[in-house]
Scaffold this motif. Structure first.
Motif, short mmCIF file in Angstrom:
data_model
loop_
_atom_site.label_atom_id
_atom_site.label_comp_id
_atom_site.label_asym_id
_atom_site.label_seq_id
_atom_site.Cartn_x
_atom_site.Cartn_y
_atom_site.Cartn_z
N LYS A 215 60.64 40.79 175.43
CA LYS A 215 60.20 39.65 176.25
C LYS A 215 61.33 38.66 176.50
CE LYS A 215 56.82 38.45 173.52
NZ LYS A 215 56.94 39.54 172.53
N VAL A 216 62.43 38.83 175.81
CA VAL A 216 63.59 37.96 175.99
C VAL A 216 64.58 38.66 176.92
CG1 VAL A 216 65.46 36.71 174.85
CG2 VAL A 216 63.26 37.02 173.67
N SER A 217 64.86 38.09 178.06
CA SER A 217 65.75 38.72 179.03
C SER A 217 67.21 38.60 178.59
CB SER A 217 65.58 38.09 180.41
OG SER A 217 66.19 36.80 180.46
N SER A 218 67.97 39.63 178.91
CA SER A 218 69.41 39.57 178.63
C SER A 218 70.07 38.49 179.49
CB SER A 218 70.06 40.92 178.91
OG SER A 218 69.94 41.28 180.28
N LEU A 219 69.48 38.18 180.64
CA LEU A 219 70.00 37.15 181.53
C LEU A 219 70.06 35.81 180.79
CD1 LEU A 219 70.76 36.66 184.59
CD2 LEU A 219 68.41 35.87 184.86
N ALA A 220 68.92 35.42 180.19
CA ALA A 220 68.88 34.17 179.44
C ALA A 220 69.64 34.28 178.13
CB ALA A 220 67.42 33.78 179.17
N TRP A 221 69.51 35.42 177.47
CA TRP A 221 70.16 35.63 176.16
C TRP A 221 71.66 35.42 176.25
CZ3 TRP A 221 68.84 36.79 171.11
CH2 TRP A 221 69.86 37.30 170.30
N ASN A 222 72.30 36.11 177.15
CA ASN A 222 73.76 36.04 177.25
C ASN A 222 74.23 34.70 177.84
OD1 ASN A 222 74.05 38.63 176.19
ND2 ASN A 222 73.91 39.60 178.19
N ARG A 223 73.42 34.10 178.70
CA ARG A 223 73.79 32.82 179.31
C ARG A 223 73.63 31.67 178.31
NH1 ARG A 223 76.94 30.44 182.56
NH2 ARG A 223 76.12 29.30 184.33
N CYS A 224 72.74 31.85 177.33
CA CYS A 224 72.48 30.78 176.35
C CYS A 224 73.45 30.79 175.18
CB CYS A 224 71.05 30.89 175.82
SG CYS A 224 69.78 30.14 176.87
N ARG A 225 74.47 31.60 175.23
CA ARG A 225 75.41 31.69 174.11
C ARG A 225 76.47 30.58 174.13
NH1 ARG A 225 75.98 36.49 171.30
NH2 ARG A 225 78.24 36.32 171.31
N TYR A 226 76.23 29.55 174.88
CA TYR A 226 77.25 28.51 175.02
C TYR A 226 77.48 27.73 173.73
CZ TYR A 226 73.05 25.63 176.03
OH TYR A 226 71.83 25.01 175.98
N GLY A 227 76.49 27.68 172.83
CA GLY A 227 76.65 26.93 171.60
C GLY A 227 77.77 27.44 170.72
N LEU A 228 78.04 28.74 170.82
CA LEU A 228 79.12 29.34 170.03
C LEU A 228 80.46 28.68 170.31
CD1 LEU A 228 78.45 33.18 169.92
CD2 LEU A 228 78.60 31.62 167.99
N ARG A 229 80.63 28.19 171.53
CA ARG A 229 81.92 27.60 171.91
C ARG A 229 82.22 26.32 171.14
NH1 ARG A 229 79.98 28.39 177.81
NH2 ARG A 229 80.54 30.55 178.26
N ILE A 230 81.16 25.69 170.62
CA ILE A 230 81.39 24.46 169.85
C ILE A 230 80.84 24.61 168.42
CG2 ILE A 230 81.36 22.96 171.86
CD1 ILE A 230 78.47 22.21 171.01
N GLY A 231 80.60 25.85 168.02
CA GLY A 231 80.18 26.10 166.64
C GLY A 231 78.76 25.71 166.33
N SER A 232 77.83 25.99 167.26
CA SER A 232 76.42 25.64 167.03
C SER A 232 75.50 26.76 167.48
CB SER A 232 76.06 24.35 167.78
OG SER A 232 74.67 24.09 167.67
N LEU A 233 74.96 27.50 166.52
CA LEU A 233 73.94 28.49 166.83
C LEU A 233 72.61 27.83 167.13
CD1 LEU A 233 74.75 31.23 164.15
CD2 LEU A 233 75.33 31.24 166.58
N VAL A 234 72.43 26.63 166.63
CA VAL A 234 71.20 25.88 166.89
C VAL A 234 71.07 25.62 168.40
CG1 VAL A 234 70.00 23.70 166.52
CG2 VAL A 234 71.15 24.82 164.61
N ALA A 235 72.16 25.30 169.05
CA ALA A 235 72.13 25.06 170.50
C ALA A 235 71.69 26.31 171.24
CB ALA A 235 73.51 24.61 170.99
N ASP A 236 72.15 27.48 170.80
CA ASP A 236 71.74 28.73 171.43
C ASP A 236 70.26 28.98 171.21
OD1 ASP A 236 74.41 28.88 171.97
OD2 ASP A 236 74.77 30.78 170.93
N GLN A 237 69.80 28.74 170.00
CA GLN A 237 68.38 28.92 169.69
C GLN A 237 67.52 28.03 170.57
OE1 GLN A 237 67.26 27.63 165.77
NE2 GLN A 237 65.07 27.79 166.19
N GLN A 238 67.89 26.77 170.68
CA GLN A 238 67.11 25.82 171.47
C GLN A 238 67.12 26.19 172.95
OE1 GLN A 238 69.07 22.18 170.36
NE2 GLN A 238 67.78 21.85 168.56
#
Length: 288
Positions: A215-238
């Motif tokens: 139910k989770v699209s790869s479109l949103a999944w891969n686009r939401c990985r921006y938190g990694l750039r500043i060291g935050s997996l929480v941002a990706d989760q949110q």
């Protein structure tokens, strides 16, 4: 006895000849140098680059063509380390002439040992070449959508390829880039307190669960990985928690008919990224 041995030897020789044909050089083909399509095809592959090709395989099937070649930039054949770079293209002939689509590259140990197959398959029909072009373009479009909505040029190419019956509907669902333990360790090192560490460990677990969720699209999944750039997996989760319920971010959307909702999903995620970080430096890093 000798007849049996001769028969066995013939079978072995036939197998070796077949394997040799797959290596590339034994199946080498080229269009007549006076054929105007030959020059047009090579020019389409050059795309304005001043380079000469060492043609290892060039074949045309009507309005479809295939080229496997080495490049000579004037100083010799291009290579990487001790290997030679092998380039392959598929071509289709449209209203404005021949158009090149780059296919997978590879390496060769010498000019006489070039494998010109397409994914282990000889380029022996228009269908093989057209399928390779369709897969290459679809993969490029999916990769591009991880960065931004499609450009006008990409949409124009998509329309042209559909009109040429090379490409059908493109499902934008692709592979979800996995999060690994090393990334978590790096994020935890950036944390200044236990609350940060616990929140990111929880986010890592949630992301691991969602990776296999259809139910989770790869479109949103891969686009939401921006938190990694500043060291935050929480941002990706949110980001994913906000995107998953949205119809515009649903799985298995297709181009071109779902272009509007695909763009809406991507733009929305970018806007969320920009609004999520009050710190300008974090925002510039996470949302380039």
């Amino acid at each position: 006895m000798f007849a049996h041995a001769s028969s066995a030897f013939s079978r072995i020789l036939g197998t070796l000849m077949l394997l040799g044909s797959f290596s590339g050089s034994a199946m080498a083909r080229d269009l007549d140098h006076n054929d105007p399509d030959r020059a047009a095809i090579l020019d389409a592959a050059r795309q304005g680059e001043a380079v000469k090709f060492v043609v290892k395989d060039l074949v045309r099937y009507g309005d479809t063509a295939y080229l496997c070649a080495l490049k000579n930039d004037g100083d010799g054949i291009e290579g990487t380390d001790d290997a030679l770079d092998v380039y392959t293209w598929g071509f289709y002939k449209g209203s404005q002439g021949w158009h090149a689509i780059s296919l997978s590259g590879r390496f060769a140990s010498s000019p006489d040992q070039v494998d010109c197959r397409i994914d282990q398959t000889p380029a022996d029909s228009a269908d093989v070449v057209r399928k390779a072009m369709a897969e290459s373009v679809a993969g490029t479009l999916r990769d591009s959508l991880e960065q931004s909505p499609l450009s006008a040029d990409q949409l124009a190419q998509l329309t042209e390829l559909r009109q040429a019956h090379i490409l059908g509907d493109v499902d934008v669902e692709g592979d979800k880039i996995a999060y690994d333990k090393m990334q978590l360790d790096i994020v935890l090192e950036h944390c200044k307190d236990d609350a940060c560490r616990q929140a990111n460990q929880h986010a890592f677990q949630k992301l691991g669960q969602w990776q296999t969720d259809t139910k989770v699209s790869s479109l949103a999944w891969n686009r939401c990985r921006y938190g990694l750039r500043i060291g935050s997996l929480v941002a990706d989760q949110q980001c994913l928690e906000a995107a998953m319920p949205l119809p515009v971010c649903r799985p298995h959307q297709k181009l071109p008919q779902d272009q509007a909702t695909i763009s809406s999903c991507l733009v929305g995620i970018r806007q969320r990224c920009e609004h999520q970080f009050a710190n300008t430096a974090d925002r510039d890093m996470a949302c380039p």
